[in-house]
Design a protein around this motif. Structure first.
Motif, PDB file in Angstrom:
ATOM      1  N   LYS A  76     -23.802  28.552  41.968  1.00  0.00           N
ATOM      2  CA  LYS A  76     -23.578  29.776  41.198  1.00  0.00           C
ATOM      3  C   LYS A  76     -22.722  29.467  39.972  1.00  0.00           C
ATOM      4  CE  LYS A  76     -25.423  32.825  44.055  1.00  0.00           C
ATOM      5  NZ  LYS A  76     -26.580  33.592  43.719  1.00  0.00           N
ATOM      6  N   GLU A  77     -22.912  30.257  38.929  1.00  0.00           N
ATOM      7  CA  GLU A  77     -22.231  30.000  37.651  1.00  0.00           C
ATOM      8  C   GLU A  77     -20.725  29.822  37.807  1.00  0.00           C
ATOM      9  OE1 GLU A  77     -21.439  32.218  33.373  1.00  0.00           O
ATOM     10  OE2 GLU A  77     -22.781  33.139  34.828  1.00  0.00           O
ATOM     11  N   GLN A  78     -20.063  30.723  38.542  1.00  0.00           N
ATOM     12  CA  GLN A  78     -18.610  30.628  38.640  1.00  0.00           C
ATOM     13  C   GLN A  78     -18.160  29.385  39.410  1.00  0.00           C
ATOM     14  OE1 GLN A  78     -20.555  33.111  39.878  1.00  0.00           O
ATOM     15  NE2 GLN A  78     -19.562  34.229  41.533  1.00  0.00           N
ATOM     16  N   VAL A  79     -18.997  28.907  40.333  1.00  0.00           N
ATOM     17  CA  VAL A  79     -18.670  27.676  41.061  1.00  0.00           C
ATOM     18  C   VAL A  79     -18.806  26.479  40.125  1.00  0.00           C
ATOM     19  CG1 VAL A  79     -19.274  26.183  43.014  1.00  0.00           C
ATOM     20  CG2 VAL A  79     -19.372  28.673  43.276  1.00  0.00           C
ATOM     21  N   SER A  80     -19.872  26.454  39.342  1.00  0.00           N
ATOM     22  CA  SER A  80     -20.068  25.360  38.390  1.00  0.00           C
ATOM     23  C   SER A  80     -18.940  25.308  37.370  1.00  0.00           C
ATOM     24  CB  SER A  80     -21.413  25.506  37.663  1.00  0.00           C
ATOM     25  OG  SER A  80     -22.479  25.322  38.558  1.00  0.00           O
ATOM     26  N   VAL A  81     -18.532  26.452  36.869  1.00  0.00           N
ATOM     27  CA  VAL A  81     -17.445  26.501  35.891  1.00  0.00           C
ATOM     28  C   VAL A  81     -16.152  25.990  36.533  1.00  0.00           C
ATOM     29  CG1 VAL A  81     -15.995  28.041  34.512  1.00  0.00           C
ATOM     30  CG2 VAL A  81     -18.477  28.279  34.449  1.00  0.00           C
ATOM     31  N   ALA A  82     -15.870  26.428  37.760  1.00  0.00           N
ATOM     32  CA  ALA A  82     -14.671  25.958  38.460  1.00  0.00           C
ATOM     33  C   ALA A  82     -14.725  24.444  38.659  1.00  0.00           C
ATOM     34  CB  ALA A  82     -14.519  26.673  39.803  1.00  0.00           C
ATOM     35  N   ALA A  83     -15.901  23.932  39.016  1.00  0.00           N
ATOM     36  CA  ALA A  83     -16.054  22.495  39.222  1.00  0.00           C
ATOM     37  C   ALA A  83     -15.812  21.732  37.921  1.00  0.00           C
ATOM     38  CB  ALA A  83     -17.448  22.185  39.777  1.00  0.00           C
ATOM     39  N   LEU A  84     -16.308  22.248  36.814  1.00  0.00           N
ATOM     40  CA  LEU A  84     -16.094  21.584  35.532  1.00  0.00           C
ATOM     41  C   LEU A  84     -14.631  21.661  35.117  1.00  0.00           C
ATOM     42  CD1 LEU A  84     -19.400  22.727  33.866  1.00  0.00           C
ATOM     43  CD2 LEU A  84     -18.769  20.361  34.398  1.00  0.00           C
ATOM     44  N   HIS A  85     -13.962  22.748  35.434  1.00  0.00           N
ATOM     45  CA  HIS A  85     -12.524  22.839  35.153  1.00  0.00           C
ATOM     46  C   HIS A  85     -11.757  21.804  35.985  1.00  0.00           C
ATOM     47  CE1 HIS A  85     -12.179  26.205  32.359  1.00  0.00           C
ATOM     48  NE2 HIS A  85     -13.248  26.676  32.973  1.00  0.00           N
ATOM     49  N   CYS A 100     -23.147  15.649  31.080  1.00  0.00           N
ATOM     50  CA  CYS A 100     -24.090  15.790  29.956  1.00  0.00           C
ATOM     51  C   CYS A 100     -25.168  16.818  30.285  1.00  0.00           C
ATOM     52  CB  CYS A 100     -24.731  14.448  29.631  1.00  0.00           C
ATOM     53  SG  CYS A 100     -23.584  13.223  28.999  1.00  0.00           S
ATOM     54  N   GLN A 101     -25.676  16.776  31.508  1.00  0.00           N
ATOM     55  CA  GLN A 101     -26.710  17.736  31.905  1.00  0.00           C
ATOM     56  C   GLN A 101     -26.158  19.155  31.945  1.00  0.00           C
ATOM     57  OE1 GLN A 101     -28.138  16.021  35.556  1.00  0.00           O
ATOM     58  NE2 GLN A 101     -29.509  14.613  34.489  1.00  0.00           N
ATOM     59  N   ALA A 102     -24.880  19.296  32.276  1.00  0.00           N
ATOM     60  CA  ALA A 102     -24.269  20.630  32.301  1.00  0.00           C
ATOM     61  C   ALA A 102     -24.241  21.245  30.910  1.00  0.00           C
ATOM     62  CB  ALA A 102     -22.854  20.553  32.881  1.00  0.00           C
ATOM     63  N   MET A 103     -24.237  20.400  29.884  1.00  0.00           N
ATOM     64  CA  MET A 103     -24.275  20.906  28.506  1.00  0.00           C
ATOM     65  C   MET A 103     -25.598  21.631  28.231  1.00  0.00           C
ATOM     66  SD  MET A 103     -21.567  19.781  26.521  1.00  0.00           S
ATOM     67  CE  MET A 103     -22.272  19.519  24.916  1.00  0.00           C
ATOM     68  N   SER A 153     -28.309  26.715  31.541  1.00  0.00           N
ATOM     69  CA  SER A 153     -28.745  27.983  30.943  1.00  0.00           C
ATOM     70  C   SER A 153     -27.594  28.970  30.736  1.00  0.00           C
ATOM     71  CB  SER A 153     -29.822  28.625  31.824  1.00  0.00           C
ATOM     72  OG  SER A 153     -29.303  28.887  33.111  1.00  0.00           O
ATOM     73  N   GLN A 154     -26.483  28.790  31.423  1.00  0.00           N
ATOM     74  CA  GLN A 154     -25.351  29.705  31.301  1.00  0.00           C
ATOM     75  C   GLN A 154     -24.353  29.195  30.260  1.00  0.00           C
ATOM     76  OE1 GLN A 154     -25.108  32.632  32.885  1.00  0.00           O
ATOM     77  NE2 GLN A 154     -27.061  32.287  33.905  1.00  0.00           N
ATOM     78  N   ASP A 155     -23.992  30.045  29.310  1.00  0.00           N
ATOM     79  CA  ASP A 155     -23.057  29.656  28.251  1.00  0.00           C
ATOM     80  C   ASP A 155     -21.701  29.211  28.794  1.00  0.00           C
ATOM     81  OD1 ASP A 155     -24.954  30.184  26.336  1.00  0.00           O
ATOM     82  OD2 ASP A 155     -24.176  32.173  25.843  1.00  0.00           O
ATOM     83  N   ASN A 156     -21.206  29.881  29.845  1.00  0.00           N
ATOM     84  CA  ASN A 156     -19.897  29.514  30.407  1.00  0.00           C
ATOM     85  C   ASN A 156     -19.891  28.086  30.941  1.00  0.00           C
ATOM     86  OD1 ASN A 156     -18.982  32.059  29.841  1.00  0.00           O
ATOM     87  ND2 ASN A 156     -19.136  32.801  31.942  1.00  0.00           N
ATOM     88  N   VAL A 157     -20.999  27.694  31.548  1.00  0.00           N
ATOM     89  CA  VAL A 157     -21.102  26.333  32.086  1.00  0.00           C
ATOM     90  C   VAL A 157     -21.147  25.338  30.936  1.00  0.00           C
ATOM     91  CG1 VAL A 157     -22.505  24.758  33.477  1.00  0.00           C
ATOM     92  CG2 VAL A 157     -22.218  27.140  34.202  1.00  0.00           C
ATOM     93  N   GLN A 158     -21.923  25.640  29.899  1.00  0.00           N
ATOM     94  CA  GLN A 158     -21.996  24.755  28.733  1.00  0.00           C
ATOM     95  C   GLN A 158     -20.621  24.578  28.094  1.00  0.00           C
ATOM     96  OE1 GLN A 158     -24.885  26.213  25.950  1.00  0.00           O
ATOM     97  NE2 GLN A 158     -26.564  26.136  27.426  1.00  0.00           N
ATOM     98  N   GLN A 159     -19.896  25.677  27.936  1.00  0.00           N
ATOM     99  CA  GLN A 159     -18.568  25.617  27.313  1.00  0.00           C
ATOM    100  C   GLN A 159     -17.609  24.780  28.159  1.00  0.00           C
ATOM    101  OE1 GLN A 159     -17.548  26.530  24.339  1.00  0.00           O
ATOM    102  NE2 GLN A 159     -15.545  25.683  24.815  1.00  0.00           N
ATOM    103  N   ALA A 160     -17.646  24.954  29.467  1.00  0.00           N
ATOM    104  CA  ALA A 160     -16.764  24.177  30.351  1.00  0.00           C
ATOM    105  C   ALA A 160     -17.080  22.682  30.245  1.00  0.00           C
ATOM    106  CB  ALA A 160     -16.892  24.663  31.791  1.00  0.00           C
ATOM    107  N   ALA A 161     -18.346  22.335  30.154  1.00  0.00           N
ATOM    108  CA  ALA A 161     -18.733  20.926  30.012  1.00  0.00           C
ATOM    109  C   ALA A 161     -18.241  20.374  28.672  1.00  0.00           C
ATOM    110  CB  ALA A 161     -20.248  20.772  30.131  1.00  0.00           C
TER     111      ALA A 161
END
Length: 135
Positions: A77-86, A104-107, A110-118
C-alpha cells in the motif's frame, strides 16, 4: 540529597533493543496489516537514524533492510511504501546500496508520494551506485 542521574532516552534504547527485538519487528512486517506495517517501518526508521547519530553497536543487518525493501518491491500500500522509503532515508546509505534498483524503480511508481520519497533517498547514496543502476 542528590538525586540519581536520570537516564537519557539513548540509554533506554541501548538496554532494550537488541538483535532479537529487531528480528521480531521485521518478522511482524510481512504479516501485519497496513497500519501495523507503517508503525513497524517507522520504528525501524527511528532506530536507523538513532544508530547513525550515536556510537552504539549496529543492530540493523542486511536481512532487516531487505525485508523493508521487499515492501516497496511488492507494491505494498502507498503509505507502507512511503514509510519504507523514509526508512532508507534514515538508514546508513551503505545499507541501502544493495537496494538501489528497487529505489530506482520506486521513482517510476504510479503514486506521487512514493516517487517523492524515492527522490529523497537516492541523493544520499554513493553516486557510482546510482549511475550504474538508474539509467
Amino acid at each position: 540529597r542528590d538525586q540519581p542521574r536520570s537516564r537519557g532516552l539513548g540509554d533506554v534504547y541501548k538496554r532494550q533493543l537488541d538483535i532479537t527485538s529487531i528480528d521480531a519487528i521485521v518478522a511482524s512486517l510481512l504479516g501485519g496489516d497496513v497500519d501495523a506495517q507503517v508503525t513497524l517501518v517507522g520504528l525501524l526508521g527511528r532506530f536507523a537514524s538513532y544508530e547513525l547519530a550515536t556510537p552504539v553497536p549496529k543492530l540493523l543487518r542486511p536481512h532487516h533492510v531487505a525485508a523493508v525493501a521487499e515492501l516497496v518491491t511488492a507494491r505494498a500500500k502507498e503509505q507502507v511504501s512511503v514509510a519504507a522509503l523514509h526508512f532508507f532515508a534514515a538508514a546508513d546509505p551503505e545499507l541501502a546500496v544493495p537496494h538501489t534498483q528497487m529505489l530506482c524503480q520506486a521513482m517510476l511508481h504510479s503514486q506521487d508520494n512514493v516517487q517523492q520519497a524515492a527522490r529523497e533517498v537516492l541523493p544520499r547514496l554513493p553516486r557510482r551506485a546510482v549511475t550504474e543502476v538508474c539509467r
